[in-house]
Motif scaffolding. Sequence first.
Motif, PDB file in Angstrom:
ATOM      1  N   PRO A 111       1.363  -0.798  -8.121  1.00  0.00           N
ATOM      2  CA  PRO A 111       2.023  -2.221  -8.254  1.00  0.00           C
ATOM      3  C   PRO A 111       2.247  -2.770  -6.989  1.00  0.00           C
ATOM      4  O   PRO A 111       2.473  -4.031  -6.475  1.00  0.00           O
ATOM      5  CB  PRO A 111       3.181  -1.999  -9.140  1.00  0.00           C
ATOM      6  N   VAL A 112       2.256  -1.963  -5.671  1.00  0.00           N
ATOM      7  CA  VAL A 112       2.640  -2.556  -4.472  1.00  0.00           C
ATOM      8  C   VAL A 112       1.569  -2.941  -3.692  1.00  0.00           C
ATOM      9  O   VAL A 112       0.494  -2.337  -3.632  1.00  0.00           O
ATOM     10  CB  VAL A 112       3.451  -1.241  -3.689  1.00  0.00           C
ATOM     11  N   ASP A 113       1.911  -3.938  -3.085  1.00  0.00           N
ATOM     12  CA  ASP A 113       0.683  -4.834  -2.250  1.00  0.00           C
ATOM     13  C   ASP A 113       0.925  -4.484  -0.908  1.00  0.00           C
ATOM     14  O   ASP A 113      -0.020  -4.268  -0.233  1.00  0.00           O
ATOM     15  CB  ASP A 113       0.735  -6.226  -2.496  1.00  0.00           C
ATOM     16  N   SER A 114       2.409  -4.188  -0.324  1.00  0.00           N
ATOM     17  CA  SER A 114       2.517  -3.835   1.262  1.00  0.00           C
ATOM     18  C   SER A 114       3.987  -3.135   1.237  1.00  0.00           C
ATOM     19  O   SER A 114       4.581  -3.293   0.125  1.00  0.00           O
ATOM     20  CB  SER A 114       2.703  -5.033   1.807  1.00  0.00           C
ATOM     21  N   ILE A 115       4.174  -2.629   2.332  1.00  0.00           N
ATOM     22  CA  ILE A 115       5.255  -2.031   2.573  1.00  0.00           C
ATOM     23  C   ILE A 115       5.575  -2.918   3.917  1.00  0.00           C
ATOM     24  O   ILE A 115       4.698  -3.086   4.810  1.00  0.00           O
ATOM     25  CB  ILE A 115       5.478  -0.601   3.088  1.00  0.00           C
ATOM     26  N   VAL A 116       6.806  -3.389   4.066  1.00  0.00           N
ATOM     27  CA  VAL A 116       7.354  -4.278   5.185  1.00  0.00           C
ATOM     28  C   VAL A 116       8.285  -3.309   5.928  1.00  0.00           C
ATOM     29  O   VAL A 116       9.430  -2.807   5.451  1.00  0.00           O
ATOM     30  CB  VAL A 116       7.974  -5.384   4.843  1.00  0.00           C
ATOM     31  N   PHE A 117       7.840  -3.044   7.047  1.00  0.00           N
ATOM     32  CA  PHE A 117       8.741  -2.023   8.061  1.00  0.00           C
ATOM     33  C   PHE A 117       9.641  -3.176   9.040  1.00  0.00           C
ATOM     34  O   PHE A 117       8.755  -3.650   9.676  1.00  0.00           O
ATOM     35  CB  PHE A 117       7.831  -1.224   8.875  1.00  0.00           C
ATOM     36  N   PHE A 118      10.793  -3.128   8.916  1.00  0.00           N
ATOM     37  CA  PHE A 118      11.421  -3.605   9.744  1.00  0.00           C
ATOM     38  C   PHE A 118      11.866  -2.909  11.011  1.00  0.00           C
ATOM     39  O   PHE A 118      12.305  -1.821  10.697  1.00  0.00           O
ATOM     40  CB  PHE A 118      13.047  -3.996   9.107  1.00  0.00           C
ATOM     41  N   GLU A 119      11.518  -3.354  12.117  1.00  0.00           N
ATOM     42  CA  GLU A 119      11.478  -2.669  13.226  1.00  0.00           C
ATOM     43  C   GLU A 119      12.616  -2.781  14.384  1.00  0.00           C
ATOM     44  O   GLU A 119      12.860  -2.081  15.168  1.00  0.00           O
ATOM     45  CB  GLU A 119      10.446  -2.943  14.095  1.00  0.00           C
ATOM     46  N   GLU A 129       3.979  -5.373   8.567  1.00  0.00           N
ATOM     47  CA  GLU A 129       3.568  -5.349   7.256  1.00  0.00           C
ATOM     48  C   GLU A 129       2.185  -4.443   7.189  1.00  0.00           C
ATOM     49  O   GLU A 129       1.390  -4.446   8.083  1.00  0.00           O
ATOM     50  CB  GLU A 129       3.264  -6.748   6.555  1.00  0.00           C
ATOM     51  N   VAL A 130       2.334  -3.355   6.469  1.00  0.00           N
ATOM     52  CA  VAL A 130       1.340  -2.533   6.133  1.00  0.00           C
ATOM     53  C   VAL A 130       0.562  -2.992   4.548  1.00  0.00           C
ATOM     54  O   VAL A 130       1.400  -2.088   3.776  1.00  0.00           O
ATOM     55  CB  VAL A 130       1.656  -1.067   6.281  1.00  0.00           C
ATOM     56  N   PRO A 131      -0.399  -3.636   4.784  1.00  0.00           N
ATOM     57  CA  PRO A 131      -0.963  -3.608   3.256  1.00  0.00           C
ATOM     58  C   PRO A 131      -1.461  -2.611   2.672  1.00  0.00           C
ATOM     59  O   PRO A 131      -2.351  -1.748   3.476  1.00  0.00           O
ATOM     60  CB  PRO A 131      -1.890  -4.669   3.381  1.00  0.00           C
ATOM     61  N   ARG A 132      -1.526  -2.066   1.206  1.00  0.00           N
ATOM     62  CA  ARG A 132      -1.881  -0.992   0.683  1.00  0.00           C
ATOM     63  C   ARG A 132      -3.379  -0.966   0.748  1.00  0.00           C
ATOM     64  O   ARG A 132      -4.169  -0.108   1.100  1.00  0.00           O
ATOM     65  CB  ARG A 132      -1.495  -1.152  -0.834  1.00  0.00           C
TER      66      ARG A 132
END
Length: 157
Positions: A111-119, A129-132
């Motif tokens: 169900p996940v489209d992306s993980i957003v890594f706050f830097e 943002e790393v899209p799946r």
Amino acid sequence: MNLEAQIQLLIDNAPHDGITRQLVAAIAPALGAIARKLRYSQYYILQSLQQDWVLTTLSNRANPQLEKRVIYAFPTLQDVSLNSSAGLDPQLIATVVPVVNILFQLVALEPVDSIVFFETPGTTTNAIEVPRSDLQNLIQKQLQQNRFQKEIPPDIA
């Protein structure tokens, strides 16, 4: 823990079923390539007491019908409470997760489209943002280079 140690641990902990360890080792360079673009070796992920990662649904401002589901990865524990309602909900906890494990789990999180890594601690303006789909494509290329099957098993992670 540095990235190489995270990757080796991921390989070492893969099931001894004759193929999974080889698959994990084959995709490790793709996971490492993305992880090296990120600032931290571990991030805090908000999760439920059942250890399910908390999904946030984002809507496009111009077209509210366009939505994507993301998981936020925070650089510090303080950032979790600054940027979410985690402190207000006793059913949610922040857990530190090695970056390689986050990326590996993303492969299987349908169900996940992306993980957003706050830097940058203290702000949400600097994020990667790393899209799946991008990660899956990179892994697919890695598997083809290693002459593995064309499809990633849905239960690899």
